[in-house]
Every structure is written in C-alpha cells, then in structure tokens.
Design a protein around this motif. Structure first.
Motif, PDB file in Angstrom:
ATOM      1  N   GLY A  36       0.787  -1.224   0.000  1.00 15.29           N
ATOM      2  CA  GLY A  36       0.000   0.000   0.000  1.00 15.29           C
ATOM      3  C   GLY A  36       0.817   1.271   0.000  1.00 15.29           C
ATOM      4  N   VAL A  37       2.124   1.141   0.139  1.00 14.23           N
ATOM      5  CA  VAL A  37       3.028   2.291   0.090  1.00 14.23           C
ATOM      6  C   VAL A  37       4.186   1.893  -0.821  1.00 14.23           C
ATOM      7  CG1 VAL A  37       4.471   3.891   1.398  1.00 14.23           C
ATOM      8  CG2 VAL A  37       2.419   2.942   2.456  1.00 14.23           C
ATOM      9  N   PRO A  38       4.088   2.220  -2.111  1.00 12.34           N
ATOM     10  CA  PRO A  38       5.162   1.834  -3.031  1.00 12.34           C
ATOM     11  C   PRO A  38       6.510   2.417  -2.603  1.00 12.34           C
ATOM     12  CG  PRO A  38       3.252   2.654  -4.222  1.00 12.34           C
ATOM     13  CD  PRO A  38       3.010   2.929  -2.774  1.00 12.34           C
ATOM     14  N   ALA A  39       7.544   1.624  -2.766  1.00 11.82           N
ATOM     15  CA  ALA A  39       8.891   2.075  -2.438  1.00 11.82           C
ATOM     16  C   ALA A  39       9.451   2.880  -3.603  1.00 11.82           C
ATOM     17  CB  ALA A  39       9.792   0.881  -2.167  1.00 11.82           C
ATOM     18  N   ARG A  40      10.230   3.891  -3.271  1.00 20.30           N
ATOM     19  CA  ARG A  40      10.889   4.663  -4.321  1.00 20.30           C
ATOM     20  C   ARG A  40      11.951   3.793  -4.988  1.00 20.30           C
ATOM     21  NH1 ARG A  40      12.817   8.847  -0.548  1.00 20.30           N
ATOM     22  NH2 ARG A  40      11.087   8.620   0.842  1.00 20.30           N
ATOM     23  N   PRO A  41      12.079   3.878  -6.304  1.00 19.69           N
ATOM     24  CA  PRO A  41      13.072   3.043  -7.002  1.00 19.69           C
ATOM     25  C   PRO A  41      14.495   3.284  -6.504  1.00 19.69           C
ATOM     26  CG  PRO A  41      11.625   4.127  -8.579  1.00 19.69           C
ATOM     27  CD  PRO A  41      11.281   4.673  -7.233  1.00 19.69           C
ATOM     28  N   ASP A  42      14.778   4.505  -6.076  1.00 22.26           N
ATOM     29  CA  ASP A  42      16.125   4.813  -5.603  1.00 22.26           C
ATOM     30  C   ASP A  42      16.218   4.762  -4.077  1.00 22.26           C
ATOM     31  OD1 ASP A  42      14.493   6.992  -5.197  1.00 22.26           O
ATOM     32  OD2 ASP A  42      16.049   8.472  -5.599  1.00 22.26           O
ATOM     33  N   GLY A  43      15.157   4.265  -3.419  1.00 25.95           N
ATOM     34  CA  GLY A  43      15.127   4.216  -1.960  1.00 25.95           C
ATOM     35  C   GLY A  43      16.056   3.149  -1.406  1.00 25.95           C
ATOM     36  N   ASP A  44      16.236   3.181  -0.115  1.00 29.23           N
ATOM     37  CA  ASP A  44      17.107   2.236   0.567  1.00 29.23           C
ATOM     38  C   ASP A  44      16.433   0.867   0.671  1.00 29.23           C
ATOM     39  OD1 ASP A  44      18.838   0.866   2.190  1.00 29.23           O
ATOM     40  OD2 ASP A  44      18.999   2.435   3.695  1.00 29.23           O
ATOM     41  N   PRO A  45      16.965  -0.161   0.016  1.00 26.70           N
ATOM     42  CA  PRO A  45      16.330  -1.477   0.042  1.00 26.70           C
ATOM     43  C   PRO A  45      16.422  -2.163   1.406  1.00 26.70           C
ATOM     44  CG  PRO A  45      18.398  -1.588  -1.155  1.00 26.70           C
ATOM     45  CD  PRO A  45      18.148  -0.136  -0.848  1.00 26.70           C
ATOM     46  N   ALA A  46      17.242  -1.638   2.300  1.00 24.24           N
ATOM     47  CA  ALA A  46      17.368  -2.270   3.612  1.00 24.24           C
ATOM     48  C   ALA A  46      16.035  -2.310   4.347  1.00 24.24           C
ATOM     49  CB  ALA A  46      18.410  -1.535   4.450  1.00 24.24           C
ATOM     50  N   TYR A  47      15.217  -1.269   4.207  1.00 25.61           N
ATOM     51  CA  TYR A  47      13.942  -1.238   4.918  1.00 25.61           C
ATOM     52  C   TYR A  47      12.978  -2.291   4.400  1.00 25.61           C
ATOM     53  CZ  TYR A  47      15.764   2.936   7.029  1.00 25.61           C
ATOM     54  OH  TYR A  47      16.548   3.798   7.724  1.00 25.61           O
TER      55      TYR A  47
END
Length: 123
Positions: A36-47
């Motif tokens: 329900g909250v898309p991740a930003r493509p450049d966001g930190d994948p650790a989360y």
C-alpha cells in the motif's frame, strides 16, 4: 469442532505472513506496492529487507508455536502479533496509501488475527 477452526486459521495466517515476508525478500518493489506504500526506485532497500525478515520470522514462529506449544501460547502470540497489521494500517494512512488498502487489507487482517486469538483462548 472449535479446535480445528482455531488452529486451521492460525496455520493459514502464519503461512500467509511467511509468504508476505518471503515476497518482500525476493521481489521487494512489487511487495511494497502491494503493501500500500510503493517504495521509491532509488530508496534504501534495507527497509524492505527488514520488513521481509520481520514477516517471514513471525510466520515461522507462529507455525512453531502451533506445532510445539499450547493453544494459550498461540493465542497470546496472535494477540501480540495483531499489533503489526494495526501498525501497518497507520503506516499506510500516514504515507499516502489509500483507505481501501489500509482498512481493507491491514485493519481487516488485524481483526481476523484478533478473532483467531479469541478462538484459541476459548479452547
């Protein structure tokens, strides 16, 4: 008659949570969109990995409790673990997700988990 329903629901919920966790570990971007909250493509994948590990381990822990402990132990686990979908409801609402996803998926899941806890306590 109540025990198969209570334990069956607990197994299904635990398997679904483990599946969701595995999905976040294997395909994090689509899993985040489904959350329900898309991740930003450049966001930190650790989360996204943290979310996957949390859900996967909770699913496995639920299955282990079902296999090796009492109904009361599983009920307490379900009662406590219901905090996760309740929190997820708030996260989705605070981060631009839709009310339909927040309440239709996350809050509804919390209600089902709490119902299962009540069924397990009744055994």
């Amino acid at each position: 008659m109540l025990a198969p329903l209570a334990y069956g629901l607990a197994v299904v919920l635990s398997l679904l949570v483990a599946f969701i966790g595995a999905r976040f570990l294997l395909v994090p971007q689509p899993a985040a969109a489904g959350y329900g909250v898309p991740a930003r493509p450049d966001g930190d994948p650790a989360y996204l990995t943290i979310k996957g590990l949390r859900d996967f381990s909770y699913g496995l822990l639920g299955l282990a409790l079902i296999a090796f402990t009492t109904a009361d132990a599983v009920a307490w686990f379900m009662l406590i673990v219901a905090l996760n979908p309740l929190g997820d409801t708030v996260v989705v609402l605070r981060n631009g997700g839709t009310k339909a996803v927040a309440f239709g998926i996350h809050f509804a899941t919390a209600v089902v988990v709490l119902l299962d806890a009540a069924l397990l306590f009744a055994l």
